[in-house]
Motif scaffolding. Structure first.
Motif, PDB file in Angstrom:
ATOM      1  N   GLU A  29      -5.225  -0.798  10.685  1.00 40.35           N
ATOM      2  CA  GLU A  29      -6.270  -1.550  11.364  1.00 40.35           C
ATOM      3  C   GLU A  29      -5.984  -3.046  11.216  1.00 40.35           C
ATOM      4  OE1 GLU A  29      -7.596   2.410  10.243  1.00 40.35           O
ATOM      5  OE2 GLU A  29      -6.725   0.834   9.070  1.00 40.35           O
ATOM      6  N   HIS A  35     -11.113  -9.175   4.569  1.00 39.30           N
ATOM      7  CA  HIS A  35     -11.201  -7.762   4.210  1.00 39.30           C
ATOM      8  C   HIS A  35     -10.605  -7.530   2.824  1.00 39.30           C
ATOM      9  CE1 HIS A  35     -11.251  -7.213   8.752  1.00 39.30           C
ATOM     10  NE2 HIS A  35     -12.413  -6.730   8.356  1.00 39.30           N
ATOM     11  N   GLU A  70     -17.010  -3.233   9.917  1.00 35.37           N
ATOM     12  CA  GLU A  70     -15.620  -2.932  10.294  1.00 35.37           C
ATOM     13  C   GLU A  70     -14.993  -1.983   9.279  1.00 35.37           C
ATOM     14  OE1 GLU A  70     -14.330  -7.061  12.556  1.00 35.37           O
ATOM     15  OE2 GLU A  70     -14.219  -6.991  10.372  1.00 35.37           O
ATOM     16  N   ASP A  73     -16.408   1.470   9.695  1.00 34.32           N
ATOM     17  CA  ASP A  73     -15.867   2.108  10.904  1.00 34.32           C
ATOM     18  C   ASP A  73     -14.445   2.610  10.697  1.00 34.32           C
ATOM     19  OD1 ASP A  73     -18.233   1.643  12.256  1.00 34.32           O
ATOM     20  OD2 ASP A  73     -17.474  -0.077  13.388  1.00 34.32           O
ATOM     21  N   TRP A  74     -13.672   1.868   9.933  1.00 30.48           N
ATOM     22  CA  TRP A  74     -12.280   2.263   9.685  1.00 30.48           C
ATOM     23  C   TRP A  74     -12.140   3.262   8.534  1.00 30.48           C
ATOM     24  CZ3 TRP A  74     -10.969  -3.577   9.782  1.00 30.48           C
ATOM     25  CH2 TRP A  74     -10.873  -4.010  11.102  1.00 30.48           C
ATOM     26  N   TYR A  76     -12.830   2.751   5.212  1.00 33.16           N
ATOM     27  CA  TYR A  76     -12.463   2.183   3.922  1.00 33.16           C
ATOM     28  C   TYR A  76     -13.657   2.032   2.965  1.00 33.16           C
ATOM     29  CZ  TYR A  76      -7.991   0.841   6.025  1.00 33.16           C
ATOM     30  OH  TYR A  76      -6.774   0.849   6.637  1.00 33.16           O
ATOM     31  N   LYS A  96      -9.906   6.449   0.948  1.00 32.33           N
ATOM     32  CA  LYS A  96      -8.987   5.695   1.803  1.00 32.33           C
ATOM     33  C   LYS A  96      -8.958   4.230   1.377  1.00 32.33           C
ATOM     34  CE  LYS A  96      -8.097   4.451   6.634  1.00 32.33           C
ATOM     35  NZ  LYS A  96      -8.555   4.549   8.035  1.00 32.33           N
ATOM     36  N   TYR A 100      -5.756   2.286  -0.002  1.00 34.40           N
ATOM     37  CA  TYR A 100      -5.285   1.049   0.607  1.00 34.40           C
ATOM     38  C   TYR A 100      -5.097  -0.041  -0.442  1.00 34.40           C
ATOM     39  CZ  TYR A 100      -5.061  -3.382   2.888  1.00 34.40           C
ATOM     40  OH  TYR A 100      -4.644  -4.633   3.241  1.00 34.40           O
TER      41      TYR A 100
END
Length: 146
Positions: A29, A35, A70, A73-74, A76, A96, A100
């Motif tokens: 993403e 982030h 965001e 939605d992804w 994370y 996740k 990451y």
């Protein structure tokens, strides 16, 4: 001669740009520095809220909420009900998100190893020691300014 502070700032920016270039190679993403700072903040302790994230990042609650949306939605980050405040939600990294963060730590380690190869092991160690001594006792972390 360029001031050391500017050399540090430029080196940080170059490393950050290289980090994001490597992210882009992996079809992830469109993660931004904000982030990454959010990931770190959420990983530091349980029970964090969007209001606390906003204060940490130095942004408005609305900006922090957008960043959280965001990341949710992804996949994370997840939101759960706050145990004592019916209006707030607790934020936590998902599997996740934790995966990451480990991946990102590996990329940062690669970049540091590349720097160490250029500087030499002794100078790299001396620089690390000097920076740790300089920062000892200082408060506050880093946050995105771009």
């Amino acid at each position: 001669m360029e001031p050391v502070s500017m050399l540090f700032a430029r080196a940080f920016r170059v490393m950050t740009d290289r980090f994001h270039a490597r992210l882009a190679e992996r079809d992830l993403e469109p993660l931004r520095p904000a982030h990454g700072y959010a990931f770190r903040f959420l990983a530091e302790g349980p029970g964090r809220t969007a209001v606390e994230l906003a204060a940490h990042l130095g942004v408005t609650k609305q900006a922090a909420t957008k960043t959280v949306a965001e990341l949710v939605d992804w996949g994370y980050v997840r939101r759960t009900a706050h145990p004592t405040d019916g209006r707030a939600q607790v934020l936590e990294l998902t599997g996740k998100g934790r995966s990451y963060l480990r991946f990102a730590d590996g990329l940062w380690a690669e970049l540091e190893a590349e720097f160490a190869a250029v500087a030499g092991a002794g100078r790299h160690a001396a620089l690390r020691e000097a920076l740790e001594a300089y920062l000892e006792g200082s408060e506050g972390g880093i946050r995105p300014v771009w």
